[in-house]
Scaffold this motif. Structure first.
Motif, PDB file in Angstrom:
ATOM      1  N   ASN A 370      33.455  -2.419  -7.200  1.00 13.82           N
ATOM      2  CA  ASN A 370      32.600  -2.389  -8.637  1.00 13.82           C
ATOM      3  C   ASN A 370      32.307  -1.338  -8.927  1.00 13.82           C
ATOM      4  N   THR A 456      20.559   0.308 -14.941  1.00 16.55           N
ATOM      5  CA  THR A 456      21.660  -0.258 -14.167  1.00 16.55           C
ATOM      6  C   THR A 456      21.606  -0.757 -12.805  1.00 16.55           C
ATOM      7  N   VAL A 457      21.006  -0.055 -12.127  1.00 18.06           N
ATOM      8  CA  VAL A 457      20.840  -0.574 -10.843  1.00 18.06           C
ATOM      9  C   VAL A 457      20.273  -2.059 -10.745  1.00 18.06           C
ATOM     10  N   PHE A 461      24.107  -3.997 -11.401  1.00 16.71           N
ATOM     11  CA  PHE A 461      24.607  -4.146  -9.904  1.00 16.71           C
ATOM     12  C   PHE A 461      23.840  -5.319  -9.377  1.00 16.71           C
ATOM     13  N   ARG A 465      24.687  -8.311  -6.143  1.00 18.74           N
ATOM     14  CA  ARG A 465      24.342  -7.636  -4.926  1.00 18.74           C
ATOM     15  C   ARG A 465      25.170  -8.194  -4.011  1.00 18.74           C
ATOM     16  N   ASN A 471      30.190  -0.920  -4.272  1.00 22.38           N
ATOM     17  CA  ASN A 471      29.557  -0.477  -5.803  1.00 22.38           C
ATOM     18  C   ASN A 471      29.668   1.090  -5.932  1.00 22.38           C
ATOM     19  N   LEU A 473      28.927   4.031  -8.800  1.00 20.40           N
ATOM     20  CA  LEU A 473      28.297   4.537 -10.252  1.00 20.40           C
ATOM     21  C   LEU A 473      28.850   5.871 -10.706  1.00 20.40           C
ATOM     22  N   ILE A 497      24.717   1.880  -3.328  1.00 17.87           N
ATOM     23  CA  ILE A 497      25.699   2.251  -4.489  1.00 17.87           C
ATOM     24  C   ILE A 497      25.963   3.614  -4.412  1.00 17.87           C
TER      25      ILE A 497
END
Length: 553
Positions: A370, A456-457, A461, A465, A471, A473, A497
């Motif tokens: 992702n 964003t988190v 995301f 989860r 993940n 970024l 992440i």
């Protein structure tokens, strides 16, 4: 005596008539059917048909059997190039289907080495086709599909196969002088037994065959046969090539060229290569194993007659098995003492190949990640530079296999505020993702990168989860943030992440390092100009793949 020569004479006379007589007037204005490089004669159902071959076909991968008269398992375009009807730039071809025969000869012509075949059930020949305004391109419509019309009955009789053993399998056999002709034939017998027990069928496992020698040769693809009977016959007809056992070269070639949509690979089905090594490889196999893992291929090594202590000095790398397999956990390696009495080894190998939950290399960095892009939309960027940023993230996104079961992409633009341009679940095709990225409009405003990371988190995301994907970024910014970035970035790291920070122009290096994951030097990038973003694309893609592979160890 008459029974022996009459069929051959009939075939010759029929061929001569076909070559000399014009086709019926009804076909004069027909538009040729566009086919692919690998469409075979048996895929063309009519007695006579005009087809259009694309240009740029890989001549080294053509499967052509015979000369002038070709076995119907041959590539139509390959036969046309071999016959001199067209060049490799493609063009119209007329194909005439003929009865089967025996002893298809092997001839080198126009850069193509045709192969011998002892017999086949149907044949064809080719002549120059009628020219058409339709352009010969690589986007030809594939005709390599299940048979239709008269042959439908025959296809419907084929078994659906073992539905509990869905896998796309390439058998990479040893065709070197190291194994020799006799053991080569024993190896083919063993592969045939494995293929038979797998339960090949339309809804079961599909198999193909590659021969490793001086240069790798793909003998047949996944799409060529979907019945055990046809596969066994095709294996039997494979000839011994000789040369060095360049297994690494062959494995790399197989990982890169064998498993494509055009050659029959199926979406969501594990890709497997079973590598047979008699003795030891002549080249480096470790790099090929890495490439195979990057392409999502599960590599099994079947080693036969391991080198004795006196021979170890000739082996380039004594740990070649451990370095080539998907995982060095014992599951992907298999040993047989010799090629005699191998029947007892068939079932245990088949059980391994059908254990899908153990296929750990089916997940790759390209289909199991992702990736969210956090894009600086502040006023210091400017409209033209903002479009260079969009081009940068597009070039990263297009490298990945975006689908409902593959890689996911999301994007957030930020100034003092944040705007989710699209989330991970909004678009499931690469075309849609790239289109929406192109249409992101520039916000303009201040720079609050820390708040944007937290947003964003939480909002991008957070909903995924529980996703099995890893993940990532990617932050792209051109200036200093008005807020703290260290705390939000640390929280993102704690949430699993991985962050890549990309700074342009006035972006402080300290901020980039504070945001980036460890090791900082391989996760933080900087360029003075927005035009300098392009070279960083490959660095980010490689970094994502590196981190993904390390997370799977």
């Amino acid at each position: 005596m008459r029974a022996a020569w009459m069929p051959a004479l009939c075939l010759g006379v029929c061929l001569l008539l076909l070559l000399l007589l014009p086709g019926p007037a009804s076909g004069e204005g027909a538009v040729p059917l566009a086919i692919t490089c690998f469409t075979r004669g048996l895929d063309i159902r009519k007695e006579k048909a005009d087809v259009l071959c694309p240009g740029g076909c890989p001549t080294e991968e053509f499967s052509v059997f015979g000369n002038t008269v070709y076995a119907s398992v041959s590539s139509v375009c390959g036969a046309a190039v071999h016959r001199g009807v067209i060049s490799n730039s493609g063009g119209p071809v007329r194909i005439y289907n003929l009865p089967g025969q025996e002893n298809y000869s092997s001839v080198v012509a126009n850069g193509i080495q045709s192969q011998t075949l002892s017999r086949w059930s149907a044949s064809f020949t080719v002549t120059k086709g009628k020219s058409s305004s339709q352009e010969a391109t690589g986007r030809a419509v594939s005709t390599a599909r299940p048979p239709t019309g008269k042959r439908l009955k025959k296809t419907s009789e084929k078994k659906t196969g073992n539905k509990d053993c869905k896998a796309d399998i390439a058998f990479l056999i040893d065709g070197s002088f190291n194994i020799g002709q006799r053991r080569f034939n024993l190896q083919k017998n063993f592969v045939g037994k494995v293929a038979l027990m797998l339960g090949i069928g339309t809804e079961g496992p599909h198999v193909g065959l590659v021969q490793a020698s001086e240069h790798p040769k793909i003998e047949f693809y996944l799409k060529n046969f979907t019945s055990a009977k046809d596969v066994l016959f095709a294996i039997k007809e494979v000839g011994f090539r000789g040369g060095n056992s360049n297994t690494g070269k062959a494995l790399k070639h197989t990982a890169q060229k064998f498993f494509t949509t055009d050659t029959g690979v199926r979406k969501g089905i594990p890709k497997v290569v079973v590598v047979f090594i008699d003795g030891w490889p002549s080249d480096d196999i470790e790099e090929a194993g890495i490439v195979a893992r990057e392409f999502g291929v599960n590599v099994f090594i079947v080693s036969v007659a391991k080198p004795i202590p006196e021979e170890l000095g000739m082996v380039q790398d004594v740990a070649f098995v451990d370095k080539a397999v998907c995982r060095n956990n014992g599951f992907f390696s298999y040993h047989m003492p010799n090629w005699f009495g191998t029947t007892k080894y068939v079932k245990p190998l088949v059980q391994k190949l059908c254990t899908h939950e153990q296929m750990m290399c089916s997940k790759t960095c390209y289909n199991s990640v992702n990736i969210a892009f956090l894009i600086d939309g502040s006023s210091s960027v400017g409209d033209s530079n903002f479009h260079l940023m969009l081009e940068f993230i597009s070039n990263i996104a297009k490298a990945f296999e975006i689908s409902d079961i593959g890689a996911k992409i999301a994007a957030v633009q930020f100034t003092y505020d944040q705007r989710t341009e699209f989330s991970f679940t909004d678009y499931n095709t690469k075309e849609n993702v790239l289109a929406v990225i192109r249409n992101i409009y520039y916000m303009s405003g201040g720079t609050a990168t820390g708040d944007a990371i937290s947003f964003t988190v939480r909002n991008v995301f957070g909903p995924v989860r529980d996703s099995p994907n890893k993940n990532f970024l990617v932050i792209v910014t051109d200036g200093q943030s008005y807020d703290d970035v260290r705390g939000p970035a640390a929280a993102a790291h704690d949430a699993g992440i991985t962050i890549f920070s990309v700074g342009v122009a006035w972006a402080p290096l300290d901020d980039l390092k504070d945001m980036a994951s460890k090791p900082k030097e391989s996760h933080a990038f900087f360029t003075r100009e927005f035009t300098g973003l392009e070279p960083i694309v490959s660095d980010v893609i490689r970094g994502i793949c590196r981190d993904f592979l390390e997370s799977q160890q």
